[in-house]
Scaffold this motif. Structure first.
Motif, PDB file in Angstrom:
ATOM      1  N   UNK A 154      -4.466 -14.263  -5.324  1.00  0.00           N
ATOM      2  CA  UNK A 154      -4.465 -13.016  -4.549  1.00  0.00           C
ATOM      3  C   UNK A 154      -5.855 -12.804  -3.961  1.00  0.00           C
ATOM      4  N   UNK A 197       7.413 -10.478   1.320  1.00  0.00           N
ATOM      5  CA  UNK A 197       7.526  -9.024   1.318  1.00  0.00           C
ATOM      6  C   UNK A 197       6.432  -8.414   2.181  1.00  0.00           C
ATOM      7  N   UNK A 199       4.360  -5.267   1.578  1.00  0.00           N
ATOM      8  CA  UNK A 199       4.172  -4.280   0.534  1.00  0.00           C
ATOM      9  C   UNK A 199       3.146  -3.215   0.880  1.00  0.00           C
ATOM     10  N   UNK A 200       2.204  -3.533   1.711  1.00  0.00           N
ATOM     11  CA  UNK A 200       1.132  -2.542   1.894  1.00  0.00           C
ATOM     12  C   UNK A 200       0.483  -2.545   3.277  1.00  0.00           C
ATOM     13  N   UNK A 212       2.756 -10.418   1.008  1.00  0.00           N
ATOM     14  CA  UNK A 212       2.921 -10.917  -0.357  1.00  0.00           C
ATOM     15  C   UNK A 212       4.087 -11.881  -0.363  1.00  0.00           C
ATOM     16  N   UNK A 213       3.940 -12.973  -1.098  1.00  0.00           N
ATOM     17  CA  UNK A 213       5.037 -13.938  -1.187  1.00  0.00           C
ATOM     18  C   UNK A 213       5.112 -14.514  -2.597  1.00  0.00           C
ATOM     19  N   UNK A 228       2.423 -17.105  -6.759  1.00  0.00           N
ATOM     20  CA  UNK A 228       2.462 -15.678  -6.460  1.00  0.00           C
ATOM     21  C   UNK A 228       1.235 -15.322  -5.640  1.00  0.00           C
ATOM     22  N   UNK A 229       1.461 -14.808  -4.442  1.00  0.00           N
ATOM     23  CA  UNK A 229       0.359 -14.461  -3.541  1.00  0.00           C
ATOM     24  C   UNK A 229       0.401 -12.989  -3.164  1.00  0.00           C
ATOM     25  N   UNK A 230      -0.763 -12.456  -2.951  1.00  0.00           N
ATOM     26  CA  UNK A 230      -0.855 -11.155  -2.297  1.00  0.00           C
ATOM     27  C   UNK A 230      -2.103 -11.174  -1.438  1.00  0.00           C
ATOM     28  N   UNK A 232      -3.902  -8.629  -1.001  1.00  0.00           N
ATOM     29  CA  UNK A 232      -4.948  -7.733  -1.528  1.00  0.00           C
ATOM     30  C   UNK A 232      -4.913  -7.735  -3.057  1.00  0.00           C
ATOM     31  N   UNK A 233      -6.020  -7.325  -3.646  1.00  0.00           N
ATOM     32  CA  UNK A 233      -6.135  -7.245  -5.101  1.00  0.00           C
ATOM     33  C   UNK A 233      -7.280  -6.291  -5.430  1.00  0.00           C
ATOM     34  N   UNK A 234      -6.918  -5.174  -6.022  1.00  0.00           N
ATOM     35  CA  UNK A 234      -7.909  -4.111  -6.265  1.00  0.00           C
ATOM     36  C   UNK A 234      -9.058  -4.575  -7.150  1.00  0.00           C
ATOM     37  N   UNK A 235      -8.778  -5.544  -8.026  1.00  0.00           N
ATOM     38  CA  UNK A 235      -9.769  -5.914  -9.044  1.00  0.00           C
ATOM     39  C   UNK A 235     -10.501  -7.213  -8.688  1.00  0.00           C
ATOM     40  N   UNK A 238      -8.180 -12.879  -7.396  1.00  0.00           N
ATOM     41  CA  UNK A 238      -7.325 -13.198  -8.540  1.00  0.00           C
ATOM     42  C   UNK A 238      -6.842 -14.637  -8.400  1.00  0.00           C
TER      43      UNK A 238
ATOM     44  N   UNK B 264      -8.941  -2.755 -12.934  1.00  0.00           N
ATOM     45  CA  UNK B 264      -9.123  -1.782 -11.868  1.00  0.00           C
ATOM     46  C   UNK B 264     -10.251  -2.259 -10.961  1.00  0.00           C
ATOM     47  N   UNK B 265     -10.642  -1.418 -10.039  1.00  0.00           N
ATOM     48  CA  UNK B 265     -11.676  -1.864  -9.101  1.00  0.00           C
ATOM     49  C   UNK B 265     -13.020  -2.096  -9.788  1.00  0.00           C
TER      50      UNK B 265
ATOM     51  N   UNK C 148       4.270  -5.966  -7.740  1.00  0.00           N
ATOM     52  CA  UNK C 148       4.775  -7.228  -8.294  1.00  0.00           C
ATOM     53  C   UNK C 148       4.857  -7.122  -9.818  1.00  0.00           C
ATOM     54  N   UNK C 224       8.389  -7.509  -5.663  1.00  0.00           N
ATOM     55  CA  UNK C 224       8.799  -8.859  -6.075  1.00  0.00           C
ATOM     56  C   UNK C 224       8.593  -9.034  -7.571  1.00  0.00           C
ATOM     57  N   UNK C 244       1.515  -5.620 -11.336  1.00  0.00           N
ATOM     58  CA  UNK C 244       0.451  -5.622 -10.330  1.00  0.00           C
ATOM     59  C   UNK C 244       0.724  -4.519  -9.315  1.00  0.00           C
TER      60      UNK C 244
END
Lengths: 336, 336, 336, 336
Positions: A154, A197, A199-200, A212-213, A228-230, A232-235, A238, B264-265, C148, C224, C244
């Motif tokens: 991610x 998808x 998602x955001x 996201x896929x 698993x891909x996204x 974005x990732x807040x943390x 990934x 988290x962030x 997710x 997902x 997630x």
């Protein structure tokens, strides 16, 4: 100490800078030529890392002082530049993807496969020391028969809309790294099943792309791979990898700049956020990728992914796109 | 299924409640009598967990239906109650410490050591399943020769001033558990070196006590033990144990109610706070302590700490106090 | 203290024993009747946990002293026993699955949905304290919008061939728990994509079943879910859950009997193997499942999965089977 | 880009090599002179990293092309070389310890303290990025008032007997780093309490030295520091640091070359062994130490430990030796 390998570099964008810095910091390499149609970029890069700047690719192919080429220019230029490098008999390391159009890749395939100089694809993650160690340990039989791989990848934040527009879509731009990582362990993938998808990101949705896929690959031995891909990732970035076998499991978890654990009234054993960018997470990988390429040019057996690997990853990306759009598992034959 | 062991319980304070609950929840035990000079406490406990209530200890020694006693009353009553239990020939589990005054302990020593019924001390931590497993693995030789122990023991929050006043000081009240844990692995401690501090509590300082201490023990083979205590801990009950040997190391870390990790962030891999109270952390230990006592009463070889262990821990606490006050290492002879 | 709820129990196999033990250990429940066609099993269970034994289900429906039923008999008996419980107006907790045949489930659906007594399905994992806490925290918005879910669920070892033969296949027998866990967070699943493999078990292959599967679910908001299953796991029961979201991530990792970390010349920070059996991993979950059922029977708003949840999980299992066999994503409408 | 700082280096042993490599890899430094009485060592180092070689220290003080000196020669030469550097007005970075004899240190003290050029001590651990971050966070008040420090420092394997003989003993050779780390957080230590042991090494015992020690320091605010040392560690270099404060705790754990976690039938979540050598663990620290020195020479406010820090660490080592030999806490006044 041997003479440093003299490099010509195409492209001085973000990834071009990475390669220029790797060359400059390696005692085994020197930057001889820098080419970018935006000649200011070429000039700035040459000023910082050495070499002569030009806007003309032809200058590099005409130069007498280039031992190897790195292609980090925009994707549509890759096929033509590889082709010319082959004609010139110069070893080449090309950034992924070879092209967004498999027909253009296939048109070059026979020539690339028959090449007597190394043609290497920039799937840098194979050179991440942790992933590389994991691959060696799986190959050594430590976990018995490999049965399942789980790849989580991610990005910290979505790319600019302008980038999305020319990226070829998430499968060809982002998942392509994961396809290659799957093939690092299980080269002969036989089917691809994908779901996408939104998602955001309205911008990504507007571009007709997924943010996201999830992909399932099957390898020829029945092994199953999940990706698993996204976008974005807040943390932070990934990047996890897990290999499950008949006798055990091996994992590479996330990595951050700090190993400090903190304890407060509400949270314990907490670490600071992970790396926020791929350049930090994969800094070593880019360096080792270059060293491996230099070894290959020096005549050692190649440890680097080649043209066929670049082609295979694109075929899987195309298959994933088709699967996600049609709701059907897509069979592939990477050896055809 | 055998008949449950019939228990008499002295004391219905916090720790008395723990034992009453353990008895009530064990199919092998029943609560027959509850004694507390505050007869309301005795009545309430009997109503909740069974048995008859009284304010008079004599009622329990006169009772025909008691197979075993648990002494959880205030510390100054312990010696006298153990003495009477020995006279009555009733097995007894007594909470730590035996007494705050070693001369009173020594006065009872010969009789206790010669007793034909079990006299067991309530050092519950030996029965914590994690510490017990660690002790077994060290004893099995897994880490080679045991060389060093590190015990960290910090309470979530300081006790009330009224408790501090009668506690006998941090070494006899709190560190005493750690002394026994050290002796669980290295029974023959030969010297004690301690430093105390007043780091945060005016109330504890006013009572002439320390709110934080560090103790170094030496065992007869030259093994070194460090104990670190604090009367407060922002992140909950801090109970860690580490055994270092010639071939490796074994650790028990902290335990909390939740295993969830959050990302988290700003923080990753963060767990919620640890247990906030010893009753939660050592719930299993109290249950297993009771079961081991029942086994001992039933004639099995004792796995429980006994009178000599209670005496040894107090000697170490006295030595630590002396060391902290004088700045001198204090030699001890636990076998004298 | 209120009068304990009087239970009748159908089935005294492995899972029946779990429920009998939960009932016996709860002060709020008593085992009144035990029914099993193998009357020896019924007798043994009644002897151990209380109640009267019989081989005749009719005895339980005729009994005056039953407040609630637990159906833990073989799957083909579930529909008929629920039906009779509804006729008798007795609250019922039925083990999963309701049936292996959705048409039989649908035939009972209207009656079950209209029932005035609680009909609860035995998806115990919703009551695991860690999963339950994770669900509460996701629902509270801690990680923003849920995007997710990743569920890994691997059994320690493959079941006996006899069990496989009547299990209904891995999706209906094993993945069904994961389908319900997905729905615990995302009730309205709209499509199912699955791939199956035969990686290690000739016996499972011979039965025409998969020994490993990967499933992707899509929920109505585009979320997902990936589910990864294997019928074996060298390192014990592998039960992981990851949510997630737009603002962060929450994880429940694996849990083992020991928290000890060991350090040797070759490996550090190593923990002993995880729980080797679902009964150990989910011991708390079974207890809390019973308590929640008792609460529901007592008139509290139900926190338990119901008939519709049991039906939904079976529909998802059927869809997964179809998807894995055809290579097509299967759309579902759980609300139809 | 500024002109690189031109370095002269005394000593080409293990630690001299580290500094030579740091200089060679920094674009801000160049190695100009290398001095070692074993001129072969000087020649080899100069050949590898640049500069001229000599066996004569005087050559360096006479050279016109030296901007800064690094003293990595044997301990007995340190005082004399610092003295000459001060006379020559050349900034100097000297390896720890200044000397094994505090009277020789004190004889140089006034001159060193009055020096107008930087005199920096080689306590590299202050520049480890993890320890440095931890110190910054403690200083920022993240954990409230600092109350306790716990330092664990164990070497992978005991040094050769020849090294032990001239090392000055474990406190002056090994613990001295931990003394400085304690002072990184709590500069004004007021008492030292130490215990030593002979746990495994006949050679170290024969030399009259300890192979394991435990030290307790008190700082002026009553803060307590525990240091645990061993001359061996089966699982690699054990370097842990923990700061406990009124509001929380911060930890730096051990670091190894691999982040891979392995899962087998007996052990889970296991990582490969830690770094086996201080050069690997502290590679970054040595680089950053050099950069900080260069900054200081360039006129920035010094972030490096200085002569007084070198003296303080030696005083603490002497006090620890005295405490361990006498069984008494030894008060110190580092500001006298």
């Amino acid at each position: 100490m041997t003479t440093p390998l003299r490099f010509g570099l195409f492209g001085t964008g973000r990834i071009g800078q990475v390669h220029a810095a790797s060359i400059a910091s390696s005692p085994r390499a020197s930057l001889q030529w820098v080419c970018d149609p935006f000649v200011d970029g070429a000039n700035a890069t040459a000023a910082k890392y050495g070499g002569r700047a030009t806007a003309e690719p032809a200058d590099l192919f005409a130069a007498e002082d280039i031992d190897a080429l790195i292609i980090a220019s925009s994707t549509p230029t890759h096929v033509e530049l590889i082709d010319q490098a082959l004609d010139a008999g110069i070893p080449v390391l090309c950034e992924k993807p070879i092209d967004l159009d498999i027909t253009r890749v296939d048109a070059l395939r026979a020539k690339a496969d028959a090449a007597t100089v190394p043609v290497v694809l920039g799937f840098n993650r194979r050179f991440d020391p942790h992933f590389a160690e994991l691959q060696r340990r799986v190959a050594s039989g430590e976990i018995g028969a490999l049965e399942q791989l789980a790849i989580v990848s991610r990005d910290p934040a979505e790319p600019p809309a302008a980038y999305v527009a020319v990226s070829g879509g998430i499968f060809r731009d982002m998942t392509i790294h994961d396809f290659d990582m799957a093939r690092f362990f299980l080269p002969n993938i036989v089917s691809v099943t994908a779901r996408g998808a939104n998602q955001f990101s309205p911008a990504i949705a507007a571009a007709g792309d997924f943010d996201a896929v999830v992909v399932t690959l099957e390898a020829e031995g029945g092994e199953l791979v999940t990706i698993t891909n996204s976008r974005h990732s807040a943390f932070g970035y990934d990047q996890r990898f897990e290999a499950f076998g008949s006798e055990g499991m091996l994992q590479v978890g996330n990595i951050g700049p700090s190993v400090i654990r903190s304890y407060s009234t509400s949270l314990v054993e907490a670490q600071g956020a992970y790396h926020s960018f791929f350049l930090e997470r994969y800094a070593d990988a880019y360096r080792f990728e270059l060293e491996a390429f230099i070894d290959t040019v020096a005549g050692e057996p190649s440890r680097s992914p080649g043209f066929e690997d670049g082609r295979a990853a694109l075929i899987l990306a195309d298959a994933a796109e088709l699967s996600a759009r049609t709701g059907r598992t897509v069979d592939v034959d990477l050896r055809a």
